[in-house]
Scaffold this motif. Structure first.
Motif, mmCIF file in Angstrom:
data_model
loop_
_atom_site.group_PDB
_atom_site.id
_atom_site.type_symbol
_atom_site.label_atom_id
_atom_site.label_comp_id
_atom_site.label_asym_id
_atom_site.label_seq_id
_atom_site.Cartn_x
_atom_site.Cartn_y
_atom_site.Cartn_z
ATOM 1 N N ASP A 145 0.862 -1.178 0.000
ATOM 2 C CA ASP A 145 0.000 0.000 0.000
ATOM 3 C C ASP A 145 0.899 1.229 0.000
ATOM 4 O O ASP A 145 1.332 1.702 1.053
ATOM 5 C CB ASP A 145 -0.908 -0.002 1.220
ATOM 6 N N VAL A 146 1.204 1.718 -1.185
ATOM 7 C CA VAL A 146 2.158 2.818 -1.320
ATOM 8 C C VAL A 146 1.661 4.088 -0.640
ATOM 9 O O VAL A 146 2.454 4.924 -0.237
ATOM 10 C CB VAL A 146 2.495 3.040 -2.813
ATOM 11 N N THR A 147 0.360 4.212 -0.443
ATOM 12 C CA THR A 147 -0.169 5.412 0.208
ATOM 13 C C THR A 147 0.117 5.421 1.708
ATOM 14 O O THR A 147 -0.016 6.450 2.346
ATOM 15 C CB THR A 147 -1.686 5.544 -0.019
ATOM 16 N N ALA A 148 0.530 4.285 2.268
ATOM 17 C CA ALA A 148 0.847 4.212 3.695
ATOM 18 C C ALA A 148 2.332 4.427 3.981
ATOM 19 O O ALA A 148 2.741 4.421 5.140
ATOM 20 C CB ALA A 148 0.402 2.862 4.252
ATOM 21 N N MET A 149 3.140 4.642 2.955
ATOM 22 C CA MET A 149 4.580 4.837 3.140
ATOM 23 C C MET A 149 4.848 6.178 3.826
ATOM 24 O O MET A 149 4.335 7.214 3.413
ATOM 25 C CB MET A 149 5.289 4.828 1.786
ATOM 26 N N THR A 150 5.638 6.132 4.892
ATOM 27 C CA THR A 150 5.951 7.351 5.637
ATOM 28 C C THR A 150 7.160 8.067 5.037
ATOM 29 O O THR A 150 7.915 7.491 4.245
ATOM 30 C CB THR A 150 6.255 7.041 7.109
ATOM 31 N N CYS A 151 7.345 9.295 5.458
ATOM 32 C CA CYS A 151 8.508 10.070 5.017
ATOM 33 C C CYS A 151 9.809 9.389 5.436
ATOM 34 O O CYS A 151 10.775 9.382 4.682
ATOM 35 C CB CYS A 151 8.448 11.478 5.588
ATOM 36 N N ALA A 152 9.825 8.810 6.622
ATOM 37 C CA ALA A 152 11.032 8.126 7.100
ATOM 38 C C ALA A 152 11.359 6.935 6.211
ATOM 39 O O ALA A 152 12.531 6.709 5.869
ATOM 40 C CB ALA A 152 10.843 7.669 8.537
ATOM 41 N N GLU A 153 10.363 6.168 5.816
ATOM 42 C CA GLU A 153 10.584 5.032 4.913
ATOM 43 C C GLU A 153 11.074 5.508 3.556
ATOM 44 O O GLU A 153 11.973 4.914 2.966
ATOM 45 C CB GLU A 153 9.298 4.219 4.742
ATOM 46 N N PHE A 154 10.485 6.588 3.063
ATOM 47 C CA PHE A 154 10.880 7.149 1.772
ATOM 48 C C PHE A 154 12.335 7.608 1.815
ATOM 49 O O PHE A 154 13.106 7.345 0.897
ATOM 50 C CB PHE A 154 9.960 8.318 1.406
ATOM 51 N N SER A 155 12.719 8.273 2.879
ATOM 52 C CA SER A 155 14.083 8.779 3.010
ATOM 53 C C SER A 155 15.109 7.654 3.071
ATOM 54 O O SER A 155 16.250 7.826 2.643
ATOM 55 C CB SER A 155 14.217 9.646 4.254
ATOM 56 N N ALA A 156 14.717 6.507 3.611
ATOM 57 C CA ALA A 156 15.635 5.378 3.751
ATOM 58 C C ALA A 156 15.879 4.648 2.426
ATOM 59 O O ALA A 156 16.813 3.862 2.322
ATOM 60 C CB ALA A 156 15.097 4.401 4.781
ATOM 61 N N MET A 157 15.071 4.923 1.412
ATOM 62 C CA MET A 157 15.211 4.248 0.111
ATOM 63 C C MET A 157 16.322 4.871 -0.711
ATOM 64 O O MET A 157 16.665 6.040 -0.518
ATOM 65 C CB MET A 157 13.922 4.390 -0.695
ATOM 66 N N ASP A 158 16.825 4.098 -1.670
ATOM 67 C CA ASP A 158 17.762 4.685 -2.618
ATOM 68 C C ASP A 158 16.956 5.439 -3.683
ATOM 69 O O ASP A 158 15.728 5.333 -3.743
ATOM 70 C CB ASP A 158 18.695 3.639 -3.226
ATOM 71 N N LEU A 159 17.636 6.206 -4.497
ATOM 72 C CA LEU A 159 16.973 7.093 -5.454
ATOM 73 C C LEU A 159 16.083 6.342 -6.438
ATOM 74 O O LEU A 159 14.978 6.792 -6.743
ATOM 75 C CB LEU A 159 18.008 7.930 -6.207
ATOM 76 N N GLU A 189 9.708 15.485 -7.733
ATOM 77 C CA GLU A 189 10.957 14.734 -7.796
ATOM 78 C C GLU A 189 11.268 14.277 -6.375
ATOM 79 O O GLU A 189 10.714 14.804 -5.408
ATOM 80 C CB GLU A 189 12.097 15.614 -8.326
ATOM 81 N N ALA A 190 12.161 13.318 -6.246
ATOM 82 C CA ALA A 190 12.512 12.795 -4.927
ATOM 83 C C ALA A 190 13.008 13.913 -4.000
ATOM 84 O O ALA A 190 12.666 13.953 -2.820
ATOM 85 C CB ALA A 190 13.555 11.697 -5.053
ATOM 86 N N GLY A 191 13.782 14.842 -4.527
ATOM 87 C CA GLY A 191 14.289 15.951 -3.720
ATOM 88 C C GLY A 191 13.173 16.848 -3.207
ATOM 89 O O GLY A 191 13.247 17.362 -2.082
ATOM 90 N N ASP A 192 12.128 17.034 -4.021
ATOM 91 C CA ASP A 192 10.977 17.835 -3.592
ATOM 92 C C ASP A 192 10.284 17.193 -2.394
ATOM 93 O O ASP A 192 9.897 17.875 -1.441
ATOM 94 C CB ASP A 192 9.959 17.974 -4.726
ATOM 95 N N ILE A 193 10.144 15.876 -2.455
ATOM 96 C CA ILE A 193 9.492 15.160 -1.364
ATOM 97 C C ILE A 193 10.324 15.242 -0.097
ATOM 98 O O ILE A 193 9.791 15.442 0.996
ATOM 99 C CB ILE A 193 9.244 13.682 -1.750
ATOM 100 N N GLU A 194 11.645 15.133 -0.238
ATOM 101 C CA GLU A 194 12.532 15.242 0.932
ATOM 102 C C GLU A 194 12.348 16.604 1.610
ATOM 103 O O GLU A 194 12.316 16.696 2.834
ATOM 104 C CB GLU A 194 13.998 15.050 0.522
ATOM 105 N N VAL A 195 12.218 17.660 0.832
ATOM 106 C CA VAL A 195 12.023 19.000 1.391
ATOM 107 C C VAL A 195 10.664 19.088 2.075
ATOM 108 O O VAL A 195 10.549 19.595 3.197
ATOM 109 C CB VAL A 195 12.160 20.083 0.290
ATOM 110 N N LEU A 196 9.626 18.589 1.416
ATOM 111 C CA LEU A 196 8.286 18.630 1.996
ATOM 112 C C LEU A 196 8.180 17.783 3.262
ATOM 113 O O LEU A 196 7.400 18.091 4.161
ATOM 114 C CB LEU A 196 7.249 18.153 0.972
ATOM 115 N N CYS A 197 8.969 16.722 3.342
ATOM 116 C CA CYS A 197 8.941 15.816 4.499
ATOM 117 C C CYS A 197 9.764 16.321 5.681
ATOM 118 O O CYS A 197 9.670 15.752 6.767
ATOM 119 C CB CYS A 197 9.478 14.441 4.101
ATOM 120 N N ASN A 198 10.540 17.342 5.498
ATOM 121 C CA ASN A 198 11.442 17.806 6.546
ATOM 122 C C ASN A 198 10.705 17.974 7.869
ATOM 123 O O ASN A 198 9.808 18.800 8.009
ATOM 124 C CB ASN A 198 12.097 19.122 6.121
#
Length: 90
Positions: free
Chosen positions: A28-42, A65-74
């Motif tokens: 369920d990709v909609t349940a993925m947290t920011c922490a899980e996303f950050s732990a993934m490779d590009l 883009e992945a970088g945009d999500i990282e900023v939004l997840c800060n």
């Protein structure tokens, strides 16, 4: 030549395993947290963004883009990526 072939086969095996792990770990990709996303490779992050764009209504893959999500997840490690994207759309 033999070493080159072994390296190529190993690389393909690792890439295939990573994709399988992504699919199994995030059914369920909609349940993925920011922490899980950050732990993934590009490459896994790009794959998850494509899956989110296909799942979350009104979200186009080209918007993030992945970088945009990282900023939004800060600072929002426990929030889901889907929530972050939906909040940004408003």
């Amino acid at each position: 030549m033999k070493n080159v072939l072994k390296t190529a086969v190993l690389s393909l095996t690792l890439v295939g395993g990573a994709s399988t792990a992504f699919a199994a770990g995030h059914a369920d990709v909609t349940a993925m947290t920011c922490a899980e996303f950050s732990a993934m490779d590009l490459s896994a992050q790009d794959e998850s963004l494509a899956a989110l764009a296909a799942t979350v209504e009104g979200v186009e893959r080209e918007e993030f883009e992945a970088g945009d999500i990282e900023v939004l997840c800060n600072g929002r490690d426990d929030d889901t990526i889907a929530m972050i994207i939906e909040d940004d759309e408003e």
